[in-house]
Design a protein around this motif. Sequence first.
Motif, PDB file in Angstrom:
ATOM      1  N   UNK A 195       0.813  -1.213   0.000  1.00 51.80           N
ATOM      2  CA  UNK A 195       0.000   0.000   0.000  1.00 51.80           C
ATOM      3  C   UNK A 195       0.850   1.269   0.000  1.00 51.80           C
ATOM      4  N   UNK A 196       2.155   1.093  -0.182  1.00 47.19           N
ATOM      5  CA  UNK A 196       3.036   2.252  -0.256  1.00 47.19           C
ATOM      6  C   UNK A 196       3.306   2.926   1.057  1.00 47.19           C
ATOM      7  N   UNK A 197       2.939   2.290   2.196  1.00 45.73           N
ATOM      8  CA  UNK A 197       3.140   2.887   3.513  1.00 45.73           C
ATOM      9  C   UNK A 197       4.085   2.034   4.357  1.00 45.73           C
ATOM     10  N   UNK A 198       5.152   2.555   4.791  1.00 39.69           N
ATOM     11  CA  UNK A 198       6.012   2.049   5.852  1.00 39.69           C
ATOM     12  C   UNK A 198       6.385   0.577   5.693  1.00 39.69           C
ATOM     13  N   UNK A 199       5.685  -0.365   6.354  1.00 33.78           N
ATOM     14  CA  UNK A 199       6.121  -1.760   6.369  1.00 33.78           C
ATOM     15  C   UNK A 199       4.994  -2.675   5.911  1.00 33.78           C
ATOM     16  N   UNK A 200       5.313  -3.966   5.773  1.00 41.05           N
ATOM     17  CA  UNK A 200       4.312  -4.981   5.440  1.00 41.05           C
ATOM     18  C   UNK A 200       4.331  -6.064   6.501  1.00 41.05           C
ATOM     19  N   UNK A 201       3.153  -6.496   6.912  1.00 43.87           N
ATOM     20  CA  UNK A 201       3.065  -7.574   7.872  1.00 43.87           C
ATOM     21  C   UNK A 201       3.191  -8.930   7.200  1.00 43.87           C
ATOM     22  N   UNK A 202       3.336  -9.972   8.008  1.00 42.55           N
ATOM     23  CA  UNK A 202       3.391 -11.325   7.460  1.00 42.55           C
ATOM     24  C   UNK A 202       2.093 -11.661   6.734  1.00 42.55           C
ATOM     25  N   UNK A 203       0.972 -11.146   7.252  1.00 47.65           N
ATOM     26  CA  UNK A 203      -0.336 -11.358   6.635  1.00 47.65           C
ATOM     27  C   UNK A 203      -0.908  -9.991   6.291  1.00 47.65           C
ATOM     28  N   UNK A 204      -1.110  -9.718   4.998  1.00 49.80           N
ATOM     29  CA  UNK A 204      -1.531  -8.386   4.579  1.00 49.80           C
ATOM     30  C   UNK A 204      -3.006  -8.125   4.851  1.00 49.80           C
ATOM     31  N   UNK A 205      -3.791  -9.175   4.999  1.00 51.25           N
ATOM     32  CA  UNK A 205      -5.238  -9.031   5.176  1.00 51.25           C
ATOM     33  C   UNK A 205      -5.680  -9.956   6.309  1.00 51.25           C
ATOM     34  N   UNK A 206      -5.528  -9.478   7.524  1.00 52.06           N
ATOM     35  CA  UNK A 206      -5.871 -10.259   8.709  1.00 52.06           C
ATOM     36  C   UNK A 206      -6.476  -9.302   9.722  1.00 52.06           C
TER      37      UNK A 206
END
Length: 254
Positions: A195-206
């Motif tokens: 999403x172009x913001x900061x970091x990504x989690x292990x699960x993007x949709x949780x």
Amino acid sequence: QEKFVPGDIIVMLRPGASAPDVAKDLQTVNTVATSVHVVKEISAPMRAWLFRFDPAALPQAVMLLAFQGNPSIELAQNNHVGKERSIPNDPNYGLQWQHQNIDSEDAWSVTTGGLTASGDTIVVAIIENADLVHPDLAANAWHNIHEIANNGNDDDGNGYIDDVRGWNPGTGNDNVYGGPHGTEVAGMIGAVGNNGLQVAGANWHVKMMPVQYASSVEADVIAAYTYPLVMRRLYNSTAGASGAFVVATNASWG
């Protein structure tokens, strides 16, 4: 030697047993008055109760054996005191190598999260407060859609009043947002990806469900873990009409 709260005993009652009756049975042990009394129920689904006695009357080990020998009690233990795991003060601690370490990129080539094959919304309970209004987390904040905020009622019948954002057993409400470490944990678990913001989690949709614990004393931690347990059991018993499909919990308590 494990640390525990002197005079505290946590028990799991046998089905149908009465906590006040247990306290009455143990008022005297080895002819010594114990001053045993019920403090509170700490987990209804686990039939878990906290009792307290006068630690000056008898040694902790003697009282623990007395509780364990009572026919109304299935399990009994001391109320241990844990501690929060230490966190390094490195400024980029939350931006390090975890995704390469757990092969996140390989997993993302298959799925970035969302629903199960059966259509269940995946929920992770974070046993800690977390600032889920953060712009990289807000879309993945869990909300109890079956509860009406601030109306003073238990709308979904789960035993908790106004639990819209999660639960804080110490304050008896859903005041669970805030806390730098829990926010960092939430980012690792479920920051929105791509999403172009900061970091990504292990699960993007949780969906992330914060549950604050009052202290690292074991009785308080049990009370915190009871909330996701109740919500998952409610989800199962209502075929998904209420509760939450909690698949995992994460905590910095040990």
